[in-house]
Scaffold this active site. Structure first.
Site, PDB file in Angstrom:
ATOM      1  CE  LYS A 109      -9.113  -2.498   2.483  1.00 11.08           C
ATOM      2  NZ  LYS A 109      -8.707  -2.748   1.107  1.00 11.08           N
ATOM      3  CB  THR A 121      -7.130  -2.545   6.084  1.00 12.29           C
ATOM      4  OG1 THR A 121      -6.984  -2.338   4.678  1.00 12.29           O
ATOM      5  CG2 THR A 121      -8.511  -3.105   6.358  1.00 12.29           C
ATOM      6  CG  LEU A 167      -4.361   0.088  -3.960  1.00 11.39           C
ATOM      7  CD1 LEU A 167      -2.914   0.387  -3.564  1.00 11.39           C
ATOM      8  CD2 LEU A 167      -4.772   0.907  -5.176  1.00 11.39           C
ATOM      9  CB  CYS A 173      -6.988  -7.688   1.467  1.00 14.45           C
ATOM     10  SG  CYS A 173      -5.732  -6.454   1.080  1.00 14.45           S
ATOM     11  CE  LYS A 230      -4.609  -7.326   6.973  1.00 12.95           C
ATOM     12  NZ  LYS A 230      -5.443  -6.104   7.081  1.00 12.95           N
ATOM     13  CB  VAL A 269      -0.953   0.007   1.205  1.00  9.83           C
ATOM     14  CG1 VAL A 269      -1.746   1.317   1.258  1.00  9.83           C
ATOM     15  CG2 VAL A 269      -1.906  -1.180   1.134  1.00  9.83           C
ATOM     16  CG  ASN A 290     -11.284  -5.975   1.067  1.00  7.49           C
ATOM     17  OD1 ASN A 290     -11.442  -5.644  -0.107  1.00  7.49           O
ATOM     18  ND2 ASN A 290     -10.170  -5.730   1.720  1.00  7.49           N
TER      19      ASN A 290
END
Length: 441
Positions: free
Chosen positions: A210, A121, A156, A266, A269, A11, A214
């Protein structure tokens, strides 16, 4: 405009390089001295298409700098991005110690108003913890300096991170003051001029956005894997089902390809962290708990197929594995299904020979000499009992099947990404197993 970014992982480095590409003066800071020295020499610590050229170009133009000293990188900076890691604790919650340490150091060394932006995040409520940590250090200095805290989560995709940053679907910004909003508007002006929208909201909503994004994508993956497994049982073709539901604009075609489960840095987690956040507020996210359960089971689906083919006797056999990274165009193996496949094969007494176009070095760091590593995709086939497809790299999609049959002891392919056509495999007299299709009916 001058900004500072703390953290040079996926990131932080991508963010810094892309902001410098649009003319902003960027300093990327990291405590890892070797990483910073390598970056100064043009050595990129991660594999990400387009990133190396971006870094080299902007370093040469004097817009991108690297440092190990945050205190020296704050002079003149209007914005500081925290892009450090938030690894999961044992209970699934995000570990915020690095995020809060950045805030404290900023508070210890800032000498003018600045905007502290959380890019990592982080769970709901983190911005307030960052605010208190930074303010605490200012209080220790008896300083009256002002600051704002903002949430600017990243969206991303590894393997397409540079493109995603430069041409984003949307830019989410959570802020609580007009001053912070105007600063972020100036920062992202090069992107909004090209038509990419900035969605402003309160900080808490930005933090939740966020995780919700996800988790929704992870839900689509687990849902499709669950449906795929049922398709095999009832005799349906998951590829037909996928095309049928994907044509519905409310569902869409993305993230509904069956496979061996999601991995990476991502989704696993973030799903765990959102579940933990809900539990902390005495609310159970039942859907996401099922998503996680399905995903963990799916990582072993290829082992089930291998056991069935070899009559539950894998001991002493050798398996060729194509693909180690959790997905193509990255060397990231965090939570990769390949690791579960390898572990279970080794536990069964089998041997593994693996090849990946870019993740071999990372695999060596994680697995050491527990497995063999091939020079190319065909090298690992020699004297192997079957071929396993774990990652759908482009070079695996059109192999020479005559060579595959010649080198394998048995013409067996277990495909975790549905890369090949079932009818073609039958014509070539290859025992073929994939996800969501009963290939032996």
């Amino acid at each position: 405009m001058k900004i500072t970014i703390v953290g040079t992982g996926y990131v932080g480095l991508v963010t810094g390089a892309c902001f410098s590409e649009v003319g902003i003066d960027v300093t990327c800071v990291d405590i890892d001295e070797l990483k910073i020295e390598n970056l100064k020499k043009g050595i990129i610590p991660i594999y990400e298409p387009g990133l190396e050229d971006l870094v080299h170009r902007n370093v040469k133009k004097g817009r991108l700098h690297f440092s190990t000293k945050l205190s020296e990188s704050l002079d003149g900076a209007e914005v500081v991005f925290g892009a450090v890691g938030t690894p999961p604790d044992e209970d699934g919650s995000a570990d915020l110690k690095y995020v809060l340490e950045v805030a404290k150091e900023v508070g210890r060394h800032m000498n003018d108003y600045l905007l502290m932006v959380t890019k990592s995040t982080v769970p709901v409520g983190t911005a307030e913890k960052v605010r208190k940590a930074l303010q605490g250090e200012l209080d220790n200095r008896d300083s009256k300096l002002e600051f704002d805290v903002c949430s600017n989560p990243e969206f991303l995709k590894e393997g397409a991170a540079v493109s995603d940053f430069l041409k984003p679907d949307r830019i989410v910004v959570g802020c609580d003051t007009d001053k912070a909003k105007k600063t972020m508007e100036r920062l992202y002006k090069p992107f909004t001029m090209n038509g990419h929208p900035v969605v402003f909201m309160d900080v808490t909503s930005a933090e939740m956005t966020k995780y919700a994004a996800n988790s929704m994508l992870a839900t689509k993956i687990s849902f499709m894997n669950d449906i795929a497994n049922l398709c095999e049982i009832v005799g349906a073709d998951v590829n037909s089902v996928r095309r049928g539901i994907g044509s519905d604009s409310r569902i869409g075609t993305k993230f509904i390809y069956p496979g061996t489960g999601y991995g990476g840095s991502c989704f696993p987690k973030d799903v765990k962290a959102l579940i933990k956040t809900a539990d902390d507020f005495s609310y159970s996210l039942k859907v996401l708990k099922a998503v996680e359960e399905v995903n963990e089971a799916q990582k072993s689906i290829l082992i089930t197929k291998l056991n069935k083919h070899f009559n539950h006797d894998l001991k002493g056999k050798t398996f060729a594995l194509w693909g180690l990274a959790f997905k193509p165009q990255t060397d990231d193996m965090r939570e990769a299904p390949s690791l579960v496949i390898i572990r279970k094969l080794l536990e069964a007494g089998a041997n593994v020979k693996a090849y990946d176009p870019v993740a071999m070095e990372e695999a060596g760091r994680i697995l050491g000499d527990k497995i063999e590593y091939g020079q190319d995709q065909y090298d690992v086939l020699i004297d192997s009992d079957a071929l396993i497809i774990a990652t759908e790299w482009p070079e695996f999609k059109f192999p020479n099947f005559n060579i595959i049959k010649k080198l394998l002891k048995n013409p067996v392919i277990v495909d975790g990404r549905n890369v090949y056509d079932l009818d073609e495999m039958k014509d070539r007299e290859i025992d073929y197993y994939c996800i969501g299709i009963n290939t032996k009916k």
